[in-house]
Design a protein around this motif. Sequence first.
Motif, PDB file in Angstrom:
ATOM      1  N   CYS A 234      44.143  11.327  -4.037  1.00  0.00           N
ATOM      2  CA  CYS A 234      45.177  12.593  -4.083  1.00  0.00           C
ATOM      3  C   CYS A 234      44.160  13.748  -4.620  1.00  0.00           C
ATOM      4  CB  CYS A 234      46.363  12.211  -4.531  1.00  0.00           C
ATOM      5  SG  CYS A 234      47.855  11.010  -4.032  1.00  0.00           S
ATOM      6  N   SER A 235      43.361  13.498  -5.784  1.00  0.00           N
ATOM      7  CA  SER A 235      42.731  14.317  -7.010  1.00  0.00           C
ATOM      8  C   SER A 235      41.527  14.690  -5.489  1.00  0.00           C
ATOM      9  CB  SER A 235      42.261  13.664  -7.898  1.00  0.00           C
ATOM     10  OG  SER A 235      42.696  12.684  -8.201  1.00  0.00           O
ATOM     11  N   LEU A 236      41.156  14.335  -4.525  1.00  0.00           N
ATOM     12  CA  LEU A 236      40.097  14.880  -3.396  1.00  0.00           C
ATOM     13  C   LEU A 236      40.265  15.466  -2.859  1.00  0.00           C
ATOM     14  CD1 LEU A 236      38.076  11.672  -2.613  1.00  0.00           C
ATOM     15  CD2 LEU A 236      37.378  13.581  -4.679  1.00  0.00           C
ATOM     16  N   ALA A 237      41.477  15.526  -2.324  1.00  0.00           N
ATOM     17  CA  ALA A 237      42.404  17.176  -1.218  1.00  0.00           C
ATOM     18  C   ALA A 237      42.832  17.342  -2.249  1.00  0.00           C
ATOM     19  CB  ALA A 237      43.132  15.372  -1.226  1.00  0.00           C
ATOM     20  N   ALA A 238      43.198  17.939  -3.402  1.00  0.00           N
ATOM     21  CA  ALA A 238      43.415  18.738  -4.390  1.00  0.00           C
ATOM     22  C   ALA A 238      42.322  19.788  -4.737  1.00  0.00           C
ATOM     23  CB  ALA A 238      44.322  18.489  -5.442  1.00  0.00           C
ATOM     24  N   VAL A 239      41.166  18.920  -5.094  1.00  0.00           N
ATOM     25  CA  VAL A 239      40.219  19.964  -5.416  1.00  0.00           C
ATOM     26  C   VAL A 239      39.498  20.246  -4.425  1.00  0.00           C
ATOM     27  CG1 VAL A 239      37.578  19.760  -6.601  1.00  0.00           C
ATOM     28  CG2 VAL A 239      39.796  18.229  -7.296  1.00  0.00           C
ATOM     29  N   SER A 240      39.563  19.788  -3.254  1.00  0.00           N
ATOM     30  CA  SER A 240      38.615  20.550  -2.105  1.00  0.00           C
ATOM     31  C   SER A 240      39.638  21.211  -1.589  1.00  0.00           C
ATOM     32  CB  SER A 240      38.779  19.433  -0.477  1.00  0.00           C
ATOM     33  OG  SER A 240      39.777  18.560  -0.588  1.00  0.00           O
ATOM     34  N   LEU A 241      40.742  21.483  -1.970  1.00  0.00           N
ATOM     35  CA  LEU A 241      41.517  22.717  -1.107  1.00  0.00           C
ATOM     36  C   LEU A 241      42.013  23.735  -1.745  1.00  0.00           C
ATOM     37  CD1 LEU A 241      44.427  23.646   0.553  1.00  0.00           C
ATOM     38  CD2 LEU A 241      45.843  22.220  -0.422  1.00  0.00           C
ATOM     39  N   GLY A 242      41.154  23.592  -3.290  1.00  0.00           N
ATOM     40  CA  GLY A 242      41.615  24.339  -3.855  1.00  0.00           C
ATOM     41  C   GLY A 242      40.450  25.551  -3.992  1.00  0.00           C
ATOM     42  N   LEU A 243      39.463  24.605  -3.854  1.00  0.00           N
ATOM     43  CA  LEU A 243      38.023  25.278  -3.307  1.00  0.00           C
ATOM     44  C   LEU A 243      38.405  26.016  -2.406  1.00  0.00           C
ATOM     45  CD1 LEU A 243      35.478  22.797  -4.800  1.00  0.00           C
ATOM     46  CD2 LEU A 243      36.404  24.660  -6.403  1.00  0.00           C
ATOM     47  N   ALA A 244      38.202  25.531  -1.322  1.00  0.00           N
ATOM     48  CA  ALA A 244      39.687  25.903  -0.088  1.00  0.00           C
ATOM     49  C   ALA A 244      39.640  27.602  -0.180  1.00  0.00           C
ATOM     50  CB  ALA A 244      39.794  25.522   0.434  1.00  0.00           C
ATOM     51  N   ILE A 245      40.626  27.890  -0.987  1.00  0.00           N
ATOM     52  CA  ILE A 245      41.066  28.178  -1.516  1.00  0.00           C
ATOM     53  C   ILE A 245      40.383  29.520  -2.505  1.00  0.00           C
ATOM     54  CG2 ILE A 245      43.724  29.388  -2.519  1.00  0.00           C
ATOM     55  CD1 ILE A 245      44.567  26.748  -1.132  1.00  0.00           C
ATOM     56  N   GLY A 246      40.207  29.125  -2.843  1.00  0.00           N
ATOM     57  CA  GLY A 246      39.014  29.832  -3.794  1.00  0.00           C
ATOM     58  C   GLY A 246      37.894  30.588  -3.400  1.00  0.00           C
ATOM     59  N   THR A 247      37.522  29.718  -2.180  1.00  0.00           N
ATOM     60  CA  THR A 247      36.565  30.599  -1.727  1.00  0.00           C
ATOM     61  C   THR A 247      36.995  32.197  -0.949  1.00  0.00           C
ATOM     62  OG1 THR A 247      36.113  28.477  -1.575  1.00  0.00           O
ATOM     63  CG2 THR A 247      34.477  30.246  -0.591  1.00  0.00           C
ATOM     64  N   LEU A 248      38.226  31.643  -0.586  1.00  0.00           N
ATOM     65  CA  LEU A 248      39.076  33.040   0.379  1.00  0.00           C
ATOM     66  C   LEU A 248      40.143  32.239   1.252  1.00  0.00           C
ATOM     67  CD1 LEU A 248      37.472  35.713   3.143  1.00  0.00           C
ATOM     68  CD2 LEU A 248      37.103  33.598   4.709  1.00  0.00           C
ATOM     69  N   GLN A 249      40.862  33.224   1.382  1.00  0.00           N
ATOM     70  CA  GLN A 249      42.113  33.353   1.763  1.00  0.00           C
ATOM     71  C   GLN A 249      42.429  32.440   2.964  1.00  0.00           C
ATOM     72  OE1 GLN A 249      40.538  36.265   1.132  1.00  0.00           O
ATOM     73  NE2 GLN A 249      41.831  38.121   0.050  1.00  0.00           N
ATOM     74  N   SER A 250      41.816  32.785   3.893  1.00  0.00           N
ATOM     75  CA  SER A 250      42.465  31.779   4.933  1.00  0.00           C
ATOM     76  C   SER A 250      42.114  30.335   4.662  1.00  0.00           C
ATOM     77  CB  SER A 250      41.422  31.617   5.994  1.00  0.00           C
ATOM     78  OG  SER A 250      40.150  31.542   5.566  1.00  0.00           O
ATOM     79  N   GLY A 251      41.488  30.140   3.581  1.00  0.00           N
ATOM     80  CA  GLY A 251      41.580  27.743   3.052  1.00  0.00           C
ATOM     81  C   GLY A 251      42.686  28.259   2.663  1.00  0.00           C
ATOM     82  N   LEU A 252      43.704  28.184   2.879  1.00  0.00           N
ATOM     83  CA  LEU A 252      45.585  28.372   2.619  1.00  0.00           C
ATOM     84  C   LEU A 252      45.633  27.304   4.019  1.00  0.00           C
ATOM     85  CD1 LEU A 252      47.755  28.022   0.740  1.00  0.00           C
ATOM     86  CD2 LEU A 252      48.157  30.289   2.187  1.00  0.00           C
ATOM     87  N   ALA A 253      45.089  27.568   4.669  1.00  0.00           N
ATOM     88  CA  ALA A 253      45.426  27.226   6.253  1.00  0.00           C
ATOM     89  C   ALA A 253      44.953  25.047   6.018  1.00  0.00           C
ATOM     90  CB  ALA A 253      45.025  27.532   7.380  1.00  0.00           C
ATOM     91  N   ALA A 254      44.043  25.461   5.118  1.00  0.00           N
ATOM     92  CA  ALA A 254      43.139  23.618   5.374  1.00  0.00           C
ATOM     93  C   ALA A 254      44.782  22.836   4.760  1.00  0.00           C
ATOM     94  CB  ALA A 254      42.612  24.105   4.177  1.00  0.00           C
ATOM     95  N   ALA A 255      46.026  23.512   3.472  1.00  0.00           N
ATOM     96  CA  ALA A 255      46.694  22.813   2.844  1.00  0.00           C
ATOM     97  C   ALA A 255      48.102  21.687   4.266  1.00  0.00           C
ATOM     98  CB  ALA A 255      48.183  23.820   2.209  1.00  0.00           C
TER      99      ALA A 255
END
Length: 585
Positions: free
Chosen positions: A178-199
């Motif tokens: 859960c932590s790995l998924a949360a951190v990577s998803l947070g970094l994806a969103i924190g890099t570009l708005q389209s990172g939200l799709a990784a949710a």
Amino acid sequence: MIQISRRAAATGVCACIVLGALLRFCALGANLPCELEPDGTILAEQVALIQEDAPDRDSGTAWRLYPHLVSEIAALIPARVLKDGTLEEHLAQAASIFVRVRFVSALLSLLLIPATYWLARRFLARGAALLAAFLSAVSLLTLLFAQQARPHAPAAAFALLTVVAALRLARKPDWLGCSLAAVSLGLAIGTLQSGLAAALPVAAAWIFRDRGKAGGANRWWAPLWIVAVVGGIAFVLYPNATPDSRRMPAADTGFMGLTLNSGGAASGLPGGVSHAIHLDMLDGGGFATVARSLLSFETLPLIAALIGVAIWLRSLVRGGRRAPIRREQIVVVAYVLPYLLVLGLYGQTYERFCLQLVPFVACLAAAMWADVALLVSRRVAIALMLILALPQLGACLSLQHLRSGQSGSTQLAHWIQKQVAPQTERVLLVPGVDVPLARTAEALKSDAGAVFGTPWTLYQRMHAKERWDCPRYSLTYSPLLRRADILAAIENPGEVFRSTPAAYFALLVPSVDRSHTTATRLHEAFQLELFGRTSPVFQAPIESVDGLAQPIIGEEMKVRLTIWTWTLLVGPPTIGPTYQIYRLP
């Protein structure tokens, strides 16, 4: 099938990372500070605001356009200190902040290589997974954007890391997963708005997780933990809201910096990011852009991937025995299909949006090769692997060779140094064109009303009162700063330029790949003495968006499919602007 050990696979992945680093870190300063990719100033401005700790930075437009992961990391690199007043030193100083952002972009994009291996390894043997990692390392599309001062290549890497973390979460739904998924998803969103799709793959992983390996508490608390971690990272890496940014038309809604707009104008959003999704552009035009981009830059991997998909579909149609659907497949499809569907439906899709699809194309190509390798000899399998991989590597090497050469603007500068007297003889440039030479104070003042400026021009304006240890030239855009002036020049070029003290005029030469209406009409209007010509080499075109020489799509322009993999291999390609220098009467 080629079998390799775990140690050999690890060594191979490290070698791919080294290869990717060598490609990405070569010629990071190409064309700087006179030429810059579209939107290339945004992250650099964010870095400057962070390092200066500007108190009013929340109200700045650049501060709100992209999330801040890349700029926060780039801001950790100390700013360059000016050593002397030579032209070369000032050019390096003006380019330094953009080089730092490009370095961070290239560095973070390297995460795509091991992530591709980890993704492929969930479905393929080590040899095929290593091939997928290699194809990711020599991806021409990824290389092109990894060396730009924009966040799209790092965003693709973090999005893929989120998919890989989601695969682990589906297999082992523990607190670490859960932590790995949360951190990577947070970094994806924190890099570009389209990172939200990784949710989407994270949600799919939790829904279809292996429930036999999940603790009872995880069922309720783990999703809340993921949301909390992602929200915390996004809170840190997204700009703060300002009074102006809170104003939003009632017809618009938005989330995480993505604005849904039913009209044609972009709108503001709490958090202040002005990337708008125009609902009236959901016309399906993006599918052609996706196909053209992948075919142009990832030619052989895409063909191999499509062949593999076609073979799989044929087996389904023939009623072959269907394998049970695995949870790993559901997780991957939960990301790829929605993302591809949105890109395809949206008419304003650009090449850089396709970066997230590159590792999946590489994995499909490697899977096709693995299926064929089972049917042929080892020697034939190796030959097919080389045919699939080496052309991509060759295209990347060709691109970097061109980027390391002299740009058209540098050649133009050398011509000016040889033919034009400093201070006295004036040279007119088409607006947007710049050369690595110091301008006179009078020339800078004459163009002060321009709403645009290259990094080099802006740097000179900031240091206009300083004494530099180099000659200065009278280089100016006048009288072509306004549309009315351009139209007047087209109608009567002789009359317009007789009113200026200029001796020469440098004009972009229109080409088949880059035919801008105004440049074409200006070029046809001049009946002047051709005095010189630069050679076309790689350079980000002035009238371009994305790609090596992709023109802006306008009413009188057509986008022609160019297979850049092939063009770079058979070269030398004409992929940069050519300048013609005219002597004015």
